[in-house]
Design an enzyme around this catalytic site. Structure first.
Site, PDB file in Angstrom:
ATOM      1  N   HIS A 197      36.588   2.699  17.541  1.00  0.00           N
ATOM      2  CA  HIS A 197      36.589   3.642  18.660  1.00  0.00           C
ATOM      3  C   HIS A 197      36.443   5.101  18.199  1.00  0.00           C
ATOM      4  O   HIS A 197      35.638   5.859  18.742  1.00  0.00           O
ATOM      5  CB  HIS A 197      37.888   3.515  19.466  1.00  0.00           C
ATOM      6  N   ASP A 254      32.463  -2.390  22.029  1.00  0.00           N
ATOM      7  CA  ASP A 254      33.501  -1.407  21.720  1.00  0.00           C
ATOM      8  C   ASP A 254      33.846  -0.836  23.080  1.00  0.00           C
ATOM      9  O   ASP A 254      33.072  -0.058  23.652  1.00  0.00           O
ATOM     10  CB  ASP A 254      32.959  -0.310  20.792  1.00  0.00           C
ATOM     11  N   HIS A 255      34.993  -1.239  23.620  1.00  0.00           N
ATOM     12  CA  HIS A 255      35.224  -0.930  25.040  1.00  0.00           C
ATOM     13  C   HIS A 255      35.334   0.572  25.304  1.00  0.00           C
ATOM     14  O   HIS A 255      35.161   1.016  26.426  1.00  0.00           O
ATOM     15  CB  HIS A 255      36.425  -1.700  25.593  1.00  0.00           C
TER      16      HIS A 255
HETATM   17  O1  LIG Z   1      40.906  -1.917  20.785  1.00  0.00           O
HETATM   18  C1  LIG Z   1      42.048  -1.600  21.006  1.00  0.00           C
HETATM   19  O2  LIG Z   1      42.295  -0.689  21.963  1.00  0.00           O
HETATM   20  C2  LIG Z   1      43.575  -0.588  22.572  1.00  0.00           C
HETATM   21  C3  LIG Z   1      43.605   0.771  23.276  1.00  0.00           C
HETATM   22  O3  LIG Z   1      42.642   0.760  24.288  1.00  0.00           O
HETATM   23  P1  LIG Z   1      42.799   1.680  25.575  1.00  0.00           P
HETATM   24  O4  LIG Z   1      41.591   1.412  26.369  1.00  0.00           O
HETATM   25  O5  LIG Z   1      44.071   1.245  26.248  1.00  0.00           O
HETATM   26  O6  LIG Z   1      42.920   3.073  25.083  1.00  0.00           O
HETATM   27  C4  LIG Z   1      44.684  -0.698  21.554  1.00  0.00           C
HETATM   28  O7  LIG Z   1      45.926  -0.783  22.230  1.00  0.00           O
HETATM   29  C5  LIG Z   1      44.499  -1.951  20.729  1.00  0.00           C
HETATM   30  O8  LIG Z   1      45.488  -2.001  19.711  1.00  0.00           O
HETATM   31  C6  LIG Z   1      43.130  -1.973  20.100  1.00  0.00           C
HETATM   32  O9  LIG Z   1      42.909  -3.255  19.522  1.00  0.00           O
END
Ligand SMILES: O=C1O[C@H](COP(=O)(O)O)[C@@H](O)[C@H](O)[C@H]1O
Ligand SMILES: NC(=O)C1=CN([C@@H]2O[C@H](COP(=O)(O)OP(=O)(O)OC[C@H]3O[C@@H](n4cnc5c(N)ncnc54)[C@H](OP(=O)(O)O)[C@@H]3O)[C@@H](O)[C@H]2O)C=CC1
Length: 504
Positions: free
Chosen positions: A241, A178-179
């Site tokens: 997230h 989960d980045h």
């Molecule tokens: O996991 C995801 O995250 C992105 C948003 O990530 P961020 O690090 O740019 O805040 C989101 O655009 C995408 O739809 C989703 O799959």
């Protein structure tokens, strides 16, 4: 201190978007810092018939923005190998296994393998099964699996997938990414809470009025309309997230800052999140979809006009919800969350709104007899990173008017430029075998149970999904959600409201 970690990376989906945009640049950053150096090799694999040379060119292109020297490009890309391979074809795993063994010997990798599944989730089960049955996993060294989201599409499919993967890999070998957990300021939540007694001692229902979490995006669905239309914001952002951030904010202090202790507390916090019934969902969770809109000189198409999206799509591109946490610490404190695409600006923020003082002792001395403004702790996750705290002070001059001031700290651009990117940190954690910032199966399962009922309720709805103009901060119902509790969103980016003449 950097350490030359030994490993063979096998990247399934090596020709894909994620690999090019995130994984190769992250590996390069690790290489530059010496976290991987002589003893690593990468096999990129997908169906396309690429040569090693062509693959290396693609990898070189993917790291261009990091401004490598020619020498760095040559040294780094020389560790990359490409093997065309259809993951559904059992016979082809033999060739992959042979290449892996050869590189293991050549680079002296001690049997350490990291399998990165940068592919659509429907392939995760078959790849894991084959890695085991075709003996691509090693007996010596470590074998670890990194899996991208989404992990299933609901609890049932997630459980099925977990069982398939679990037949090949033990839980401690599985790293569900989960980045957001790799983001500096998300990791900082624990430092703010457990490193500052002034906050942790107030971190409960006695002193906190509400917690607000906003994950706003200015972009639309871009090229991912096909995937997104099947998913929607609830499954794309809330299930993973947002609930991860909720768990970090809500958990009890761990006895020690270790993987196991933190995980235990996060799971307990998630288990305390109230699972609504259908009637409650309709009051506590709202959604929206962006219609066409304008912000400044930019005009945006509606979601329904995006490539890959169904003409009559009812998929939500925005969600706002009130979560309640049924334990002693959080009784009665709403956790308001919202996320959406094509909002006014990109920004991820947490606002902790503290309760006002029990009475306003300045009510007669000041011009304003109302309650004192609340103290607000804000954690800025992106694009700027830092904290602010609003405090009430006395306005300079006669009388006793109260003037809120904001203590504001942001990391400098230089620090941001030098700090590791989320994927880089997470890959390094995985190399070290540290799963603190990855999601355990129990967290995934509990999160699905919280969102499944929301999805089921919406699936039964016959009224069309509310819309919001692209470039705004979401549909009206997201504001009403808080207003009906006597609250309002703390963070309101100004641009759209100024444009509409709603504020000066
Ligand atoms: O996991 C995801 O995250 C992105 C948003 O990530 P961020 O690090 O740019 O805040 C989101 O655009 C995408 O739809 C989703 O799959
Ligand atoms: N892109 C992103 O920003 C993010 C992606 N993710 C997740 O990461 C994963 C990958 O996403 P993304 O890179 O965008 O997807 P892409 O569609 O860009 O890449 C998919 C990859 O799978 C390969 N592939 C497809 N079918 C097969 C097959 N039968 N055998 C072998 N290889 C195959 C494709 O190559 P080929 O056609 O050559 O076979 C390609 O390399 C998904 O789970 C996604 O949800 C998560 C967060 C962000």
């Amino acid at each position: 201190m950097s350490q030359d970690n030994k490993a063979l990376f096998i990247i399934f989906g090596g020709t894909g978007d994620l690999a090019k945009r995130k994984l190769y640049p992250s590996l390069f950053r690790l290489f530059r810092k010496g976290n991987i150096n002589k003893h690593f090799a990468v096999i990129g694999t997908a169906r396309r018939e690429w040569s090693d040379d062509y693959f290396r060119e693609i990898v070189a292109e993917s790291i261009e923005s990091l401004q490598p020297t020619q020498q760095e490009i040559t040294d780094f890309t020389s560790h990359f190998y490409y093997q065309a391979h259809n993951v559904n074809d059992t016979a082809e795993y033999q060739v992959l296994g042979d290449l892996a063994n050869r590189l293991d010997e050549e680079y002296q990798l001690d049997g350490n393998r990291l399998f990165y599944l940068a592919m659509a989730p429907r392939f995760f089960g078959t790849i894991s099964k084959h890695i085991k049955s075709e003996k691509i996993m090693t007996e010596n060294g470590f074998s670890r699996l990194i899996i991208e989201k989404p992990f299933g599409t609901d609890y049932e499919t997630a459980e099925l997938l977990n069982n398939e993967i679990g037949a090949a890999f033990k839980e401690e070998q599985i790293f569900r990414i989960d980045h957001y957990l790799g983001k500096e300021m998300v990791q900082n939540i624990s430092a703010v809470r457990f490193g500052n007694n002034i906050f942790e001692s107030l971190w409960n229902h006695k002193y906190i009025e509400s917690v607000q979490i906003t994950l706003a995006e200015s972009l639309g669905v871009e090229e991912r309309g096909g995937y997104y239309d099947q998913s929607g914001a609830l499954k794309d952002m809330v299930q993973n997230h947002i609930l991860q951030v909720v768990s970090l904010l809500a958990m009890e202090p761990p006895t020690i800052f270790s993987e196991e202790a933190i995980r235990t507390e996060k799971i307990n916090a998630l288990k305390a999140v109230r699972v609504y019934d259908e009637k409650e969902v309709l009051h506590a969770v709202v959604r929206g979809q962006y219609a066409e809109g304008k912000l400044g000189d930019n005009s945006f198409a509606s979601y329904k006009d995006e490539p890959g999206v169904e003409e009559n799509s009812q998929t939500e591109t925005f969600v706002a919800a009130k979560f309640m946490i049924d334990n002693f610490r959080w009784a009665g404190v709403p956790f308001y969350v919202r996320t959406g695409k094509r909002l006014t600006e990109k920004g991820t923020r947490i606002n902790i709104v503290f309760k006002s003082t029990p009475i306003n002792v300045f009510r007669e001395a000041s011009n304003d007899p109302a309650d004192l403004p609340e103290n607000i702790l804000t954690i800025y996750i992106q694009p700027t990173e830092g904290f602010s705290l609003t405090l009430n002070g006395k306005e300079i001059g006669d009388g006793f008017n109260i003037d809120p001031v904001k203590l504001d700290y942001r990391h400098s651009q230089e620090n941001l430029d030098n700090s590791p990117e989320a994927y880089e940190k997470l890959i390094l954690d995985c190399l070290k075998g540290d799963a603190t910032n990855f999601t355990h199966w129990d967290e995934v399962a509990t999160s699905w149970k919280i969102v499944d009922i929301i999805r089921h309720t919406w699936d039964k709805e016959t009224t069309p999904i509310p819309t919001y103009p692209a470039g705004s901060m979401g549909p009206k119902c997201a504001f009403d959600l808080l207003e009906s509790d006597g609250h309002k969103w703390v963070w309101e980016p100004d641009a759209w409201y100024k444009e509409q003449g709603l504020i000066k």
